[in-house]
Each structure stands twice: as structure tokens, then as C-alpha cells.
Write an enzyme that holds these catalytic residues in place. Structure first.
Site, PDB file in Angstrom:
ATOM      1  N   GLU A   1       1.299   5.933 -11.863  1.00 29.84           N
ATOM      2  CA  GLU A   1       1.582   7.014 -12.816  1.00 29.84           C
ATOM      3  C   GLU A   1       2.769   6.687 -13.715  1.00 29.84           C
ATOM      4  O   GLU A   1       2.765   7.003 -14.904  1.00 29.84           O
ATOM      5  CB  GLU A   1       1.825   8.312 -12.043  1.00 29.84           C
ATOM      6  CG  GLU A   1       0.578   8.781 -11.311  1.00 29.84           C
ATOM      7  CD  GLU A   1       0.885   9.947 -10.375  1.00 29.84           C
ATOM      8  OE1 GLU A   1       1.325   9.684  -9.228  1.00 29.84           O
ATOM      9  OE2 GLU A   1       0.727  11.103 -10.797  1.00 29.84           O
TER      10      GLU A   1
ATOM     11  N   GLU B   1      -3.417   9.628  -3.606  1.00 33.78           N
ATOM     12  CA  GLU B   1      -2.847  10.889  -3.109  1.00 33.78           C
ATOM     13  C   GLU B   1      -3.867  11.802  -2.428  1.00 33.78           C
ATOM     14  O   GLU B   1      -3.582  12.409  -1.394  1.00 33.78           O
ATOM     15  CB  GLU B   1      -2.163  11.674  -4.247  1.00 33.78           C
ATOM     16  CG  GLU B   1      -0.842  11.091  -4.701  1.00 33.78           C
ATOM     17  CD  GLU B   1      -0.985  10.040  -5.800  1.00 33.78           C
ATOM     18  OE1 GLU B   1      -2.103   9.511  -5.986  1.00 33.78           O
ATOM     19  OE2 GLU B   1       0.027   9.748  -6.455  1.00 33.78           O
TER      20      GLU B   1
HETATM   21  N1  COA Z   1       6.445   4.731   1.045  1.00 30.80           N
HETATM   22  C1  COA Z   1       7.298   4.223   1.975  1.00 30.80           C
HETATM   23  N2  COA Z   1       7.201   2.960   2.458  1.00 30.80           N
HETATM   24  C2  COA Z   1       6.218   2.180   1.968  1.00 30.80           C
HETATM   25  C3  COA Z   1       5.306   2.636   0.983  1.00 30.80           C
HETATM   26  C4  COA Z   1       5.450   3.972   0.530  1.00 30.80           C
HETATM   27  N3  COA Z   1       4.630   4.478  -0.403  1.00 30.80           N
HETATM   28  N4  COA Z   1       4.449   1.630   0.705  1.00 30.80           N
HETATM   29  C5  COA Z   1       4.816   0.585   1.473  1.00 30.80           C
HETATM   30  N5  COA Z   1       5.881   0.920   2.230  1.00 30.80           N
HETATM   31  C6  COA Z   1       6.594   0.056   3.197  1.00 30.80           C
HETATM   32  C7  COA Z   1       5.788  -0.180   4.436  1.00 30.80           C
HETATM   33  O1  COA Z   1       5.975   0.890   5.359  1.00 30.80           O
HETATM   34  C8  COA Z   1       6.388  -1.484   4.930  1.00 30.80           C
HETATM   35  O2  COA Z   1       7.613  -1.206   5.554  1.00 30.80           O
HETATM   36  P1  COA Z   1       8.004  -1.986   6.954  1.00 30.80           P
HETATM   37  O3  COA Z   1       8.097  -3.444   6.550  1.00 30.80           O
HETATM   38  O4  COA Z   1       9.307  -1.379   7.343  1.00 30.80           O
HETATM   39  O5  COA Z   1       6.879  -1.723   7.886  1.00 30.80           O
HETATM   40  C9  COA Z   1       6.696  -2.235   3.632  1.00 30.80           C
HETATM   41  O6  COA Z   1       6.731  -1.234   2.613  1.00 30.80           O
HETATM   42  C10 COA Z   1       5.643  -3.249   3.255  1.00 30.80           C
HETATM   43  O7  COA Z   1       4.388  -2.584   3.256  1.00 30.80           O
HETATM   44  P2  COA Z   1       3.104  -3.138   4.071  1.00 30.80           P
HETATM   45  O8  COA Z   1       2.182  -1.993   4.278  1.00 30.80           O
HETATM   46  O9  COA Z   1       3.548  -3.912   5.275  1.00 30.80           O
HETATM   47  O10 COA Z   1       2.526  -4.171   2.991  1.00 30.80           O
HETATM   48  P3  COA Z   1       1.007  -4.582   2.813  1.00 30.80           P
HETATM   49  O11 COA Z   1       1.021  -5.700   1.817  1.00 30.80           O
HETATM   50  O12 COA Z   1       0.370  -4.832   4.114  1.00 30.80           O
HETATM   51  O13 COA Z   1       0.295  -3.309   2.154  1.00 30.80           O
HETATM   52  C11 COA Z   1       0.077  -1.470   0.606  1.00 30.80           C
HETATM   53  C12 COA Z   1       0.647  -2.883   0.878  1.00 30.80           C
HETATM   54  C13 COA Z   1       0.628  -1.033  -0.741  1.00 30.80           C
HETATM   55  C14 COA Z   1      -1.467  -1.529   0.554  1.00 30.80           C
HETATM   56  C15 COA Z   1       0.522  -0.511   1.731  1.00 30.80           C
HETATM   57  O14 COA Z   1       1.920  -0.660   1.919  1.00 30.80           O
HETATM   58  C16 COA Z   1       0.239   0.935   1.425  1.00 30.80           C
HETATM   59  O15 COA Z   1      -0.899   1.349   1.512  1.00 30.80           O
HETATM   60  N6  COA Z   1       1.292   1.705   1.092  1.00 30.80           N
HETATM   61  C17 COA Z   1       1.170   3.132   0.848  1.00 30.80           C
HETATM   62  C18 COA Z   1       0.622   3.353  -0.539  1.00 30.80           C
HETATM   63  C19 COA Z   1       0.450   4.815  -0.821  1.00 30.80           C
HETATM   64  O16 COA Z   1      -0.291   5.523  -0.182  1.00 30.80           O
HETATM   65  N7  COA Z   1       1.165   5.276  -1.873  1.00 30.80           N
HETATM   66  C20 COA Z   1       1.007   6.589  -2.422  1.00 30.80           C
HETATM   67  C21 COA Z   1       1.908   7.569  -1.825  1.00 30.80           C
HETATM   68  S1  COA Z   1       1.481   9.191  -2.530  1.00 30.80           S
END
Ligand code: COA
Length: 243
Positions: free
Chosen positions: A115, A135
């Protein structure tokens, strides 16, 4: 500008400001502190006459993975949270900046990350970028403008399917749909954004702000009212050039 912890704000001699989201360990998730710091940075950019173009970018392996999930449900009062959002319309501040903004996007641009890029005027993405609005799959809806900006940027039906499904799309699909203006290899992202920004610093600031206002405000108007707005803005520009 110094004193920020979650972002970095750097202005060069040509007036290009590089605003870098800087929480790489959590993929630049947007927490409350980052929101506050972005507010100060956008205001500083808007009010600095020497700041001409903003580049928004992310440190580490992602632009931003969206709102910080670890803060979900921690708000003491929903009334207070709503009031704070109303008083400090961060995303409204970004979209209405009277100067050009360029998003340089890579890795993940999810939720508020996607966004934020949509609230910028121009978007250049590296080939590895995934854009998505997850979301609804988390029980929310996009609330950094995504339900409004995405259908104004790509075909509304495609926007709706992205919002309902939460499924991300890759950079090439984003380019095909018009969500991004350019796709470049990862190692050329910064130079591509810089080149674009430097070109814009050569343009008249008043012409840029007037063009931006004509397009963005005009989208909410009838054709007749939009043409009248364009005429008024063109008149102001002509007057300023004849002074
Ligand atoms: N909020 C808080 N922490 C987040 C985050 C978020 N939106 N997105 C990623 N992180 C953190 C993870 O918890 C992880 O922390 P850790 O190392 O302490 O465990 C770190 O960032 C790395 O993320 P990770 O999930 O291990 O990386 P990945 O490459 O395997 O996956 C994503 C990447 C983006 C696919 C995955 O992190 C994800 O799905 N994140 C959430 C996205 C989301 O739903 N965003 C919208 C929120 S409304």
C-alpha cells in the site's frame, strides 16, 4: 535528518531524499514507532524547499512485509487508536505530498508495504518482488489505502480478486497490470530509482505539484469539473511564469 531508529532520511545535493525503511530483521514491518517517524520524515520532506523528490525504499531483503503483526491486538483502546489515526492521517500525508515520490520496491511488498508503494507516484520494482494484500486472510482489510488505491491503479476486478484472495503477484505480473512502471534486475534498483528522481529534480517544482494535483484530485471529479481544475492550475502556472 538524524534521530530516527526505524528509518533513515538522507538528502543529497540535488534535492533527492532517500527514505529507507530500516527494520530489516523483521522485513521492515511497520510498527507504531515507524509510523511516527515516517510522519516526521514526510513533514520534513514536504516543508524543506531544497527537498525535491522522495525515494521510498527498504533495507535488507524486503521493501516491507506490512504492518507489524506482533503489535496486533496490543492497542489499549480501539477508540484511542481510531482517534490517533484520524488526527495523524499518515497515508493521506504521503499521497498528498506536493512533490514527486518514487517507490523502489524489492523482495516482499505485502499489506502496508504494497500500500505504501501505491501511495507513491512512481513505482520501480526489482524482478524478485512479490506484491500482495494478505489482510483479509488475517481477518482485517487493507487500511493503508489499499482498497482505494489498488482499484484506481489496476483493473478493479483484478484488484478485488487480489484483496479477497490475499494471493501475491510477482513483479512481471505487476508490470503487465500497470501496478509498477518499471521492472529491473535487483542490482539496478537503486540506480534506476536515482536516475528517475534526478530527472524529476530538473523539472519545475510548481509544474510537478500542479500536474500531480490535477491528476490525483481530478480522479475524484466529473470530467467537466476535472477540466475546470486543470484550467485553474494551468492559469496559476502561466501567471507565475509571466511574473
Ligand atoms: N510483522 C512482524 N514481523 C514480521 C512480519 C510482519 N508483518 N513479516 C515478517 N516478520 C518477521 C518474521 O516474524 C521473522 O522474524 P524472526 O526472524 O524473529 O522469526 C522475520 O521477519 C523474517 O520473516 P520470515 O517469515 O522468517 O521470512 P520468510 O522469507 O520465510 O517469509 C514472508 C517472508 C513475508 C512471506 C513472511 O514473513 C510473512 O508472511 N510475513 C507476514 C506478511 C503479512 O501477513 N503482512 C501483512 C500484515 S497485515
Amino acid at each position: 535528518m538524524n534521530g530516527f531508529e526505524t528509518i533513515a532520511y538522507e538528502k543529497d545535493d540535488s534535492g533527492v531524499v532517500r527514505l529507507t525503511l530500516q527494520r530489516p530483521d523483521v522485513l521492515n514491518a511497520v510498527n507504531l514507532q515507524m509510523r511516527d517517524e515516517l510522519w516526521s520524515a514526510f513533514e520534513a520532506f514536504r516543508d524543506d524547499p531544497d527537498a525535491r523528490v522522495l525515494i521510498l525504499r527498504g533495507a535488507g531483503r524486503a521493501f516491507s512485509a506490512g504492518a507489524d503483526i506482533s503489535e496486533f491486538g496490543t492497542t489499549p483502546s480501539y477508540v484511542e487508536a481510531r482517534r490517533a489515526r484520524h488526527e495523524r492521517d499518515l497515508w493521506g500525508l504521503l499521497v498528498h505530498l506536493p512533490k514527486p515520490t518514487v517507490a523502489a520496491v524489492h523482495g516482499h511488498a505485502l499489506g502496508a508495504g504494497c500500500e505504501m508503494s501505491l501511495l507513491c507516484d512512481l513505482r520501480v520494482a526489482s524482478e524478485d518482488t512479490q506484491f500482495g494484500l494478505p489482510e483479509v486472510s488475517l481477518g482485517y482489510i487493507p487500511s493503508a489505502g489499499g482498497t482505494q488505491t489498488l482499484p484506481r491503479t489496476i483493473p478493479p476486478g483484478v484488484a478485488l480478486s487480489m484483496i479477497l484472495s490475499g494471493d501475491p503477484i510477482d513483479a512481471n505480473e505487476a508490470y503487465r497490470l500497470g501496478l509498477v512502471h518499471r521492472v529491473v534486475p535487483r542490482d539496478q534498483l537503486d540506480s534506476a530509482a536515482d536516475a528517475w528522481a534526478r530527472t524529476l529534480t530538473q523539472r519545475s517544482p510548481l509544474a510537478l505539484s500542479s500536474a500531480k494535483e490535477a491528476v490525483l484530485r481530478g480522479l475524484d471529479l466529473s470530467l467537466a469539473d476535472g477540466l475546470a481544475l486543470e484550467g485553474r492550475l494551468a492559469g496559476i502556472l502561466l501567471e507565475s511564469r509571466s511574473r
